[in-house]
Design an enzyme around this catalytic site. Structure first.
Site, PDB file in Angstrom:
ATOM      1  N   ASP A  52      -3.350   6.925  -1.583  1.00  0.00           N
ATOM      2  CA  ASP A  52      -3.428   5.682  -2.128  1.00  0.00           C
ATOM      3  C   ASP A  52      -4.239   5.257  -3.493  1.00  0.00           C
ATOM      4  O   ASP A  52      -4.133   4.397  -3.924  1.00  0.00           O
ATOM      5  CB  ASP A  52      -3.569   4.756  -0.916  1.00  0.00           C
ATOM      6  CG  ASP A  52      -5.047   4.399  -0.394  1.00  0.00           C
ATOM      7  OD1 ASP A  52      -5.709   5.273  -0.744  1.00  0.00           O
ATOM      8  OD2 ASP A  52      -5.409   3.537   0.269  1.00  0.00           O
ATOM      9  N   ARG A 272      -5.873  -2.961  -0.012  1.00  0.00           N
ATOM     10  CA  ARG A 272      -4.725  -2.434  -0.650  1.00  0.00           C
ATOM     11  C   ARG A 272      -3.851  -3.366  -1.370  1.00  0.00           C
ATOM     12  O   ARG A 272      -3.882  -4.764  -1.047  1.00  0.00           O
ATOM     13  CB  ARG A 272      -3.930  -1.567   0.234  1.00  0.00           C
ATOM     14  CG  ARG A 272      -4.916  -0.364   0.841  1.00  0.00           C
ATOM     15  CD  ARG A 272      -4.030   0.636   1.582  1.00  0.00           C
ATOM     16  NE  ARG A 272      -2.729   1.027   0.607  1.00  0.00           N
ATOM     17  CZ  ARG A 272      -1.911   1.938   1.027  1.00  0.00           C
ATOM     18  NH1 ARG A 272      -2.195   2.579   2.206  1.00  0.00           N
ATOM     19  NH2 ARG A 272      -0.682   1.985   0.281  1.00  0.00           N
ATOM     20  N   TYR A 280     -10.202   3.674   7.492  1.00  0.00           N
ATOM     21  CA  TYR A 280     -10.614   5.078   7.623  1.00  0.00           C
ATOM     22  C   TYR A 280     -11.693   4.958   8.757  1.00  0.00           C
ATOM     23  O   TYR A 280     -12.713   4.502   8.445  1.00  0.00           O
ATOM     24  CB  TYR A 280     -10.910   5.596   6.450  1.00  0.00           C
ATOM     25  CG  TYR A 280      -9.895   6.338   5.488  1.00  0.00           C
ATOM     26  CD1 TYR A 280      -9.112   7.121   5.564  1.00  0.00           C
ATOM     27  CD2 TYR A 280      -9.897   5.642   4.143  1.00  0.00           C
ATOM     28  CE1 TYR A 280      -8.150   7.586   4.709  1.00  0.00           C
ATOM     29  CE2 TYR A 280      -9.024   6.084   3.206  1.00  0.00           C
ATOM     30  CZ  TYR A 280      -8.134   6.978   3.703  1.00  0.00           C
ATOM     31  OH  TYR A 280      -7.217   7.185   2.609  1.00  0.00           O
ATOM     32  N   PRO A 359      -9.831  12.486   3.143  1.00  0.00           N
ATOM     33  CA  PRO A 359      -9.257  11.589   2.183  1.00  0.00           C
ATOM     34  C   PRO A 359      -9.919  10.462   1.679  1.00  0.00           C
ATOM     35  O   PRO A 359      -9.648   9.745   0.650  1.00  0.00           O
ATOM     36  CB  PRO A 359      -7.927  10.909   3.108  1.00  0.00           C
ATOM     37  CG  PRO A 359      -8.822  11.052   4.655  1.00  0.00           C
ATOM     38  CD  PRO A 359      -9.583  12.253   4.498  1.00  0.00           C
TER      39      PRO A 359
END
Lengths: 696, 696
Positions: A52, A272, A280, A359
């Site tokens: 993302d 987001r 996370y 990530p």
């Protein structure tokens, strides 16, 4: 009787795997008019989850292809990082311990943004469609089953097709991959099973390619086929990831947050698009903690409820719930790099096929796209016959270093992020959170992608460093500059600066007139030509040089192409714009095409604009207005060389290009360029120069 | 036996004529969810020529609908005007006499841009598609043949359909209009012949509408049908216009140029997209100069060659030729305004149907779109049942003034532009070019559209001025401000300023969180709440007021709609952002929906940003951080009212809305809002609030 018809075809470049890296390769090939195909064995695009983060350098690259505005419009801009940790009285839970900008100030005109991978791929596909006149399409589901390189064909033979790839055109239902939840075996939207299965049912096609780009992910079939292995840390961290819309009283939920709790672990919050957030959570520090004998834990135990339960413990005294959970999964990824990035100079690996890591630094999609952004223009140069295949050697030398840097950075950050913090009242030795903040902040510079520094090579004119541990460290400043342009590190991407267009006074970013169109650029910083006679004299002389038939521009420009379509020249002077008269500039900088149409976008002034202030480009680049400089910039925007405004400088640039460019047989001055009907219909001035060579 | 089937249908609003004005109306209706249709009797879009200028205010409006970025990306930005006139020795031809910025500095964040009308209409159609879920389509070729208003139905009846329009659905070939050259009888891409022809062959439909918007151009069938006439100057200027790519040595060809020659007339150069330029040449000063007895000249004598021949005489000592001529025509247009802009409060005229004038100020398309931008949200309010039909009276009062201003400006500029200049060596009295420059420069302010100043009315809370010649003059400063916001003229559009989002530190333009979504906005400039106790107290009090069930927000919000979907409240404070804690703001400014999802975009700080500096919004607006202010802004961005931060201020806003808003029967606090499935699927936070009322 044949029951299975086998097609055969030829293509200059075949891309196997259509994730971000494959998409970026296809974007470059479409932009430069290379005959390419892209296949993927999955039947559908990403629609949830996955990568993302878009870093500054990635947005710069998007801008150079003309679609950064879509990213800026659709994504969430992530601007602030808040650090949270246990307070003096750990029983009262976490408190905010600091704030920093998420993108280091001054590194780029773009700041980190967040949006899901599917949108990013969509922008690139729209870009292909435009540049390829709808001829380049993502072919799926198409599965490669065999790849053979004819090693008898030398690298210098660019007419033959030494790579043979057998593919199966599958039916959609053969190629459905699970996208959501813990049933996904590795948390990635992975290639479905049956990789390289020669019994796959479908229409078979044998594709003969000059080059193959393998961008088929962490479990790359191409990589395994080439016998290339991944090496690195064996520690596999396990991450729980959850996308959804929060219901919470945590005040910083719209900022990126790195939160260490005293006893319940750490969490990262990513705000987001569409008011979603991503959480996370690192669920296991080491595989040894798992009760599975294989060293892999049972991911089916990881549920959204478990992730949220952990999140609430970490966020105490705040609470969080989720409505509209969009995606969740668990990742278990080691930090590894491929031993080789290519085979025989014909098949190249890029993206997750060459590096895997955690990530949370938002790096994966970015570094993957940067890989093929580095590779594809070089292949385009060779396929078009303007450069020697030797330039392909720089792909591995440039990108493997970055991959290793990434792994080092990720390992360091993961360790600090996942460790229990050293706080009062906890006896065991813990992570120094001040050090964590420092690493995080410094890491952001690396993460931005703007400080990538390519080593000396045939394409970067600086001394070559040995690839030592020191050199490889992401946080090491080890830059090479020329005294003529003290703020322009050679081997790094040339940053942009605002200048004004001489012909119409428009303020433009230099980067926006140095687009990713396949051309080299010589940025001619002419200095203060109005008050300095020697600078003016050099301008006249350089103009004459460029008008002559034998110079570094015309030598490498095919007869079918327009002037400046292989190597472009832009003049940036440091005098007052209105003090300069258009017709006083040498005609080399006001070129006309065969119909007499003039290019009005080759001359710029480092001057104030009517509405957007002064860019102070010379100051930003560290160029003295009394000296000027010649900057040679690669098609991917990296600064290759800095030279003075004199004959030696010109000679040195000639020598530089002579090392890898292929002299064209007939010089342009003897021929009228071939103009395509479509180009005639839509004449865009200098824009068309860029495309013409690639549309022959 | 019936041979001709007649359909019957109902629609809230029918738009007749799909030029820029009709497109803008449709954009607003789609955005606000009004049941509307748009018809046009031509079978094709514009693809060449016609209007090309986009003024600052127009770009602001596009931005408020979300597509200014397309305009900025695709258009040519016209930034500088160069004046050219005969030099001391007129025999040596023209020389440059001055340069000015094309857009007055500081008026807007957007500057004038140029692109052809067809693209502009295309962006608006894309916008409809998005907002109407593809349900609003341009129906063409469809020709209106009869329009009848049932005058027995009172304005207050918003359930009935008093306007009956009979239309014919034509075949394409019946509706082809000539777009190029002198065969076009009036130079405009006009309605083809057969207007209102009841014998037109096609499928007949009888449409019953609550409201009709007539945007069918200078020769408006709707206007003639209503018996409304155009009045104004009888002098028809004739203009030759040519679009193409120049081959020239004239140095300022990429700037807007106003060029007076000594003896050969004047020319205006407009630098356009794709390296095109447009040349405007006034070919005849008065119709008396023509040898036609009708007072209209023979336009067939006007050819591209004639225009270029004249251009070369004017440009001497420079020369110009054209390759790729894209379009040329000749205009002959008087300066006239319609006597009425509406009939019975049910049928409204807008755009060229209400005003015609010369093209060279680049005003036509802009003022036309501004007409329906003013009108359509008012109709939407009525159709949705939130406001009284009385607000429609303000359409004519507001827009007719602007139309008259435009005509005055155009007449003045035309006279100065077309006159022979007063220069040494020419004996006849001529135009004072210094005055021309002055008028041009001042005119640019008017032309920008940002200084439009609506008079006092039910929708603008200031003293009403009589419509005198003085008031109407475009260059008259006659502004009304409140001491609490000294730089915010009431009745003008509120300019934007950068602030930072409290929740995530993002720098945003206030205008970009006050989009054209149909909502009123109360901008609550809360002042320096951290250092001023009384300001903090008011914030708490105002928060309590907004939480209570009876306030000016909830009173007018339907039960089916979300909070703040009719009247929105945004808080802008003047304290340090990081000094303020999110959870310390009253919950009215951190609203949650029925699922608990919070709106994080209601609180802003006038503070510095990490990457884009400080907006200094309070300073820009002339608001004292020790006092603050409440600004009431209309759905079209015009400032309606300024009030102090006290009970009187709140009361005064209550009284303002009470004059025209319709109290809704059931207050929101008693009902859970109706959430649409689609909205649930794509939850955009405050974005969805805006749409919900309009998607009931």
């Amino acid at each position: 009787m044949p029951t299975h018809i086998v097609k055969e075809s030829k293509v200059d470049v075949l891309i196997i795997g259509a994730g971000p890296a494959g998409h970026m390769a296809a974007t470059w090939f479409a932009r430069t008019g290379v005959n390419a195909r892209i296949i993927d064995k999955r039947s559908a695009s990403q629609f949830v989850g996955q990568a993302d983060g878009l870093q500054s350098r990635t947005l710069e690259i998007f801008q150079s292809f003309g679609f950064a505005d879509r990213a800026i419009k659709e994504s969430n801009h992530m601007l602030e990082i808040c650090f949270w940790q246990p307070g003096e009285d750990a029983s009262k839970g976490i408190e905010r311990s600091g704030r920093i900008p998420d993108s280091t100030i001054g590194l780029s005109r773009f700041q980190q943004a967040v949006i899901h991978q599917g949108r990013v791929e969509g922008w690139m596909r729209d870009s292909w469609r435009k540049w390829s006149d709808n001829s380049l399409v993502l072919e799926r589901p198409v599965q490669a089953t065999e790849l053979v390189i004819d090693t008898s064909i030398p690298a210098s033979d660019i007419e033959s097709y030494p790579v043979t790839v057998t593919v199966e055109h599958l039916k959609d239902e053969q190629a459905v991959a699970e996208q959501f939840g813990s049933k996904v075996s590795n948390g990635l939207f992975r290639q479905f099973g049956g990789d390289g299965d020669k019994n796959a049912k479908g229409e078979t096609e044998i594709i003969h390619a000059k080059y193959v780009v393998g961008t088929d992910g962490a479990h790359s079939w191409v990589r395994r086929n080439l016998g290339i292995s991944m090496v690195g840390e064996s520690t596999d961290y396990i991450w729980g990831v959850l996308d959804g819309i929060p219901v919470t009283d945590f005040p910083d939920i719209r900022c990126r947050c790195a939160i260490h709790s005293a006893e319940h672990g750490s969490i990262m919050v990513i705000p987001r698009e569409h008011n979603m957030i991503r959480l996370y959570i690192q669920l296991q520090k080491t595989p040894q903690a798992s009760d599975s004998s294989s060293g892999r834990i049972d991911r089916s135990k990881i549920t959204p409820e478990l992730i949220l339960e952990n999140a609430n413990k970490i966020l105490f005294p705040y609470t969080i719930d989720m409505v509209d959970i969009k995606w969740f999964t668990a990742y278990q990824i080691g930090q590894r790099v491929a031993t080789e990035f290519q085979k025989n100079g014909r098949v190249f690996l890029a993206g997750d096929a060459t590096h895997t890591h955690s990530p949370k630094a938002g790096q994966g999609m970015n570094i993957s796209m940067a890989d093929t952004y580095n590779l594809a223009w070089k292949i385009a140069h060779i396929v078009k016959g303007v450069a020697d295949p030797a330039i392909l050697d720089t792909y591995e030398s440039e990108r493997k270093t970055i991959a290793q840097n990434l792994i080092d950075f990720d390992a360091k950050l993961s360790k600090l992020f996942s460790g229990r913090p050293a706080v009062p009242g906890i006896e065991t030795p813990g992570v120094d959170l001040a050090e964590f903040h420092k690493v995080f902040e410094k890491g952001n510079e690396f993460a931005s992608g703007t400080t990538v520094d390519y080593d000396g090579s045939i394409l970067i004119d600086k001394a070559t460093n040995e690839l030592t541990e020191t050199k490889r460290r992401y946080d090491e400043d080890n830059i090479t500059t020329n005294p003529l342009a003290t703020n322009c590190p050679i081997g790094r991407r040339l940053d942009t600066a605002q200048v004004v267009v001489q012909s119409d006074s428009k303020p433009v970013e230099l980067a926006d007139v140095c687009l990713s169109d396949g051309r080299w650029r010589v940025l001619y910083f002419a200095g203060d030509i109005k008050s300095n006679a020697s600078l003016k004299n050099f301008m006249v002389k350089f103009g004459e040089y460029l008008e002559a038939s034998d110079n570094f521009v015309k030598k490498y420009t095919p007869a079918t192409a327009s002037l400046y379509s292989v190597i472009d020249i832009l003049l940036v002077h440091a005098s007052s714009r209105t003090a300069c008269e258009w017709n006083d500039f040498p005609s080399a900088f006001r070129p006309r095409d065969h119909k007499g149409r003039m290019d009005y976008l080759k001359i710029y002034a480092d001057d104030t604009s009517y509405h957007q202030g002064h860019g102070h480009a010379y100051k930003k680049y560290g160029i003295d207005t009394s000296f000027g400089a010649l900057l040679v910039v690669r098609p991917d925007g990296y600064l290759a060389k800095v030279e003075p405004l004199n004959q030696d400088g010109i000679n040195s640039i000639e020598e530089f290009f002579a090392k890898f460019m292929i002299p064209q047989k007939v010089s342009l001055s003897n021929h009228e360029p071939i103009i395509l009907e479509r180009e005639e219909k839509e004449w865009y001035g200098s824009e068309s120069y860029a495309r013409r060579i690639f549309l022959e």
